[in-house]
Design a protein around this motif. Structure first.
Motif, PDB file in Angstrom:
ATOM      1  N   GLU A 241       0.826  -1.215   0.000  1.00  0.00           N
ATOM      2  CA  GLU A 241       0.000   0.000   0.000  1.00  0.00           C
ATOM      3  C   GLU A 241       0.855   1.258   0.000  1.00  0.00           C
ATOM      4  O   GLU A 241       0.551   2.232  -0.702  1.00  0.00           O
ATOM      5  CB  GLU A 241      -0.953  -0.018   1.194  1.00  0.00           C
ATOM      6  N   GLU A 341      -5.811 -13.033   9.593  1.00  0.00           N
ATOM      7  CA  GLU A 341      -6.440 -13.535  10.820  1.00  0.00           C
ATOM      8  C   GLU A 341      -7.966 -13.544  10.677  1.00  0.00           C
ATOM      9  O   GLU A 341      -8.654 -14.277  11.387  1.00  0.00           O
ATOM     10  CB  GLU A 341      -6.059 -12.658  12.015  1.00  0.00           C
ATOM     11  N   SER A 370       4.155 -14.785   9.832  1.00  0.00           N
ATOM     12  CA  SER A 370       4.289 -15.669   8.669  1.00  0.00           C
ATOM     13  C   SER A 370       4.374 -17.127   9.112  1.00  0.00           C
ATOM     14  O   SER A 370       3.861 -18.021   8.433  1.00  0.00           O
ATOM     15  CB  SER A 370       5.529 -15.286   7.863  1.00  0.00           C
TER      16      SER A 370
HETATM   17  P1  ADP Z   1       5.744 -11.083  10.234  1.00  0.00           P
HETATM   18  O1  ADP Z   1       5.413 -11.235  11.703  1.00  0.00           O
HETATM   19  O2  ADP Z   1       5.500 -12.318   9.451  1.00  0.00           O
HETATM   20  O3  ADP Z   1       7.110 -10.503  10.034  1.00  0.00           O
HETATM   21  P2  ADP Z   1       4.376  -8.526  10.164  1.00  0.00           P
HETATM   22  O4  ADP Z   1       4.410  -8.517  11.665  1.00  0.00           O
HETATM   23  O5  ADP Z   1       5.194  -7.529   9.445  1.00  0.00           O
HETATM   24  O6  ADP Z   1       4.712 -10.013   9.624  1.00  0.00           O
HETATM   25  O7  ADP Z   1       2.881  -8.306   9.663  1.00  0.00           O
HETATM   26  C1  ADP Z   1       1.806  -9.108  10.078  1.00  0.00           C
HETATM   27  C2  ADP Z   1       0.599  -8.303  10.442  1.00  0.00           C
HETATM   28  O8  ADP Z   1       0.260  -7.390   9.408  1.00  0.00           O
HETATM   29  C3  ADP Z   1      -0.617  -9.181  10.639  1.00  0.00           C
HETATM   30  O9  ADP Z   1      -1.116  -9.004  11.958  1.00  0.00           O
HETATM   31  C4  ADP Z   1      -1.615  -8.699   9.594  1.00  0.00           C
HETATM   32  O10 ADP Z   1      -2.954  -8.679  10.062  1.00  0.00           O
HETATM   33  C5  ADP Z   1      -1.136  -7.292   9.323  1.00  0.00           C
HETATM   34  N1  ADP Z   1      -1.522  -6.817   7.979  1.00  0.00           N
HETATM   35  C6  ADP Z   1      -1.255  -7.416   6.805  1.00  0.00           C
HETATM   36  N2  ADP Z   1      -1.775  -6.712   5.771  1.00  0.00           N
HETATM   37  C7  ADP Z   1      -2.386  -5.633   6.306  1.00  0.00           C
HETATM   38  C8  ADP Z   1      -3.108  -4.537   5.769  1.00  0.00           C
HETATM   39  N3  ADP Z   1      -3.292  -4.402   4.464  1.00  0.00           N
HETATM   40  N4  ADP Z   1      -3.597  -3.619   6.633  1.00  0.00           N
HETATM   41  C9  ADP Z   1      -3.410  -3.761   7.973  1.00  0.00           C
HETATM   42  N5  ADP Z   1      -2.725  -4.769   8.537  1.00  0.00           N
HETATM   43  C10 ADP Z   1      -2.222  -5.701   7.723  1.00  0.00           C
END
Ligand code: ADP
Ligand code: MG
Length: 417
Positions: A241, A341, A370
């Motif tokens: 985004e 989620e 992830s």
């Molecule tokens: P990881 O823990 O795998 O490194 P992140 O912590 O960076 O990943 O991101 C995971 C979170 O991002 C999740 O809780 C998910 O709900 C949120 N998320 C993913 N896409 C969006 C979005 N478009 N808008 C808001 N939150 C998002």
């Protein structure tokens, strides 16, 4: 020696008191103390089995929870119970970090026995707040209470906490100033897999970067694109985004407000710079999904209705990404494609993980959420490597020397008595 660091083959552990730092930080129910996941605990078992069977008097240091968000901050007593179950033998626990009770329990260990100390972050000098505020050098960390009280009781230090290797804290970086040190088997494996990925990935090598940690994702993107490791980067989540905004695409006012409220507006400029340099290698979604009256709706970029907040990539984007993953020879994934989620906004993430499960490519997934997605979509067996580290992995891939790696190199030069 590997990467200038001792492995477990280089030191003698027989009847030695060994301090072993592990990362068994897990989501936890603070009311009942029940661990909601045990992935990291399982991952360090080979090191514990090996050290114990070599006759070490094994002392485990671990943290649970963050002192910054004050999330999941808890005693490590439940971890000792889970460790005992998984190892099929008693892992002792003492509700003390480096006080007289902990030291007496260490002194009482017999060869092969295992003792878990309480949450090291109960000691102030182990806290991330302390790390960020004071930024102690490794020499200074060797002068802290935890190190000064425990090091004299020990013959060697082992770090198996790759997931915490980006932390600059005494239990991770201080002991290597005083004790002969080595990395554990999990640390060694994660280091090998990730450096192999960075040195000679099979091509095409595709990075899939989503989630909410935009800063980290941009840093990683910049590193793997400038070094040529990544041939293509597919983006999702908030990462996509912000890039879309940087490219001048209309993602809707609500999404822009949301990004600004998170304090990420400044990253739009970083996004512009990335796109300016690598436009042809970075894929952005062509459509997005939002939720209206509880149901999933999709719209092409530029057509997102007023007042709707995008929460996932759309199905056309998901199909394109699936095809790219199927054609790749190496795929690295960090961060979900949307708010996976919730059922209406899980499609993009589910689609990517389905493709990961089906591709012949070498697949690596890292990051807390992830890993949760991997379990949710039942892909643990199909993926080639699931890295326990989130922050550590990202910093490693960004080309930084991790503090714990630097400390271990130092401790690997100390000769064993
Ligand atoms: P990881 O823990 O795998 O490194 P992140 O912590 O960076 O990943 O991101 C995971 C979170 O991002 C999740 O809780 C998910 O709900 C949120 N998320 C993913 N896409 C969006 C979005 N478009 N808008 C808001 N939150 C998002
Ligand atoms: Mg996360």
């Amino acid at each position: 020696m590997r990467f200038g660091i001792n492995t477990l083959d280089e030191l003698d552990f027989g009847s030695k008191t060994v301090l072993c730092r592990v990362d068994i930080n897990q989501p936890i129910d603070r009311q009942t103390g029940a661990l909601k996941d045990t992935t990291r605990i399982r991952a360090c078992l080979p090191t514990l089995r090996e050290l114990s069977s070599k006759g070490a008097k094994l002392v485990l240091l671990a943290h649970q929870g963050s002192d910054i968000e004050y999330k999941n901050f808890h005693t490590t007593a439940p971890h000792a119970r889970v460790l005992s179950e998984l190892l099929g033998r008693e892992v002792k626990f003492i509700d003390d970090v480096c006080g007289p009770a902990a030291r007496a329990a260490i002194a009482a260990l017999a060869p092969g026995e295992i003792l878990l100390l309480d949450n090291v972050r109960f000691a102030a000098e182990e806290q991330t707040l302390f790390e960020l505020k004071l930024g102690l050098s490794h020499e200074q960390q060797a002068q802290t209470q935890v190190v000064q009280k425990l090091a004299p009781l020990a013959d060697a230090y082992v770090c198996d906490a790759f997931a915490a290797a980006h932390r600059d804290q005494p239990s991770l970086c201080g002991f290597q100033q005083l004790l002969p040190s080595a990395m554990g088997r999990l640390f060694e494996e994660e280091y090998c897999v990730i450096s192999g990925l960075m040195e000679a990935p099979k091509r095409p090598c595709v990075f899939v970067l989503g989630g909410a940690k935009i800063n980290d994702a941009f840093q990683m993107m910049s590193t793997v694109l400038s070094s040529g490791v990544a041939d293509r980067v597919l983006t999702g989540g908030l990462v996509a985004e912000v890039l879309a905004w940087a490219r001048g695409e209309d993602i809707g006012q609500k999404a822009r407000d949301f990004i600004a409220k998170q304090g990420y507006e400044g990253l739009v400029e970083t996004g512009k710079a990335l796109l300016g340099q690598y436009a042809d290698k970075i894929d952005l979604p062509c459509d997005y999904a939002y939720v209206k009256d509880g149901a999933r709706q999709e719209a092409a970029v530029g057509n997102i209705p007023e007042g709707q907040l995008v929460l996932d990539i759309g199905s056309r984007t998901a199909e394109t990404y699936q095809a790219a993953i199927r054609e790749a020879k190496t795929v690295f994934v960090n961060g979900p494609m949307g708010v996976f989620e919730e059922e209406p906004t899980e499609h993009g993430t589910r689609a990517v993980w389905e493709a990961l499960g089906g591709t012949a490519a070498y697949t690596v997934v890292g990051g807390g959420d992830s890993i949760t997605a991997t379990a949710k979509y039942d892909k643990t067996e199909q993926l080639d490597y699931i890295c326990t580290g989130g922050g550590a992995l990202i910093r490693f891939l960004s080309g930084e020397e991790l503090p714990v790696v630097r400390a271990l190199r130092h401790g690997s030069k100390i000769a064993q008595k």
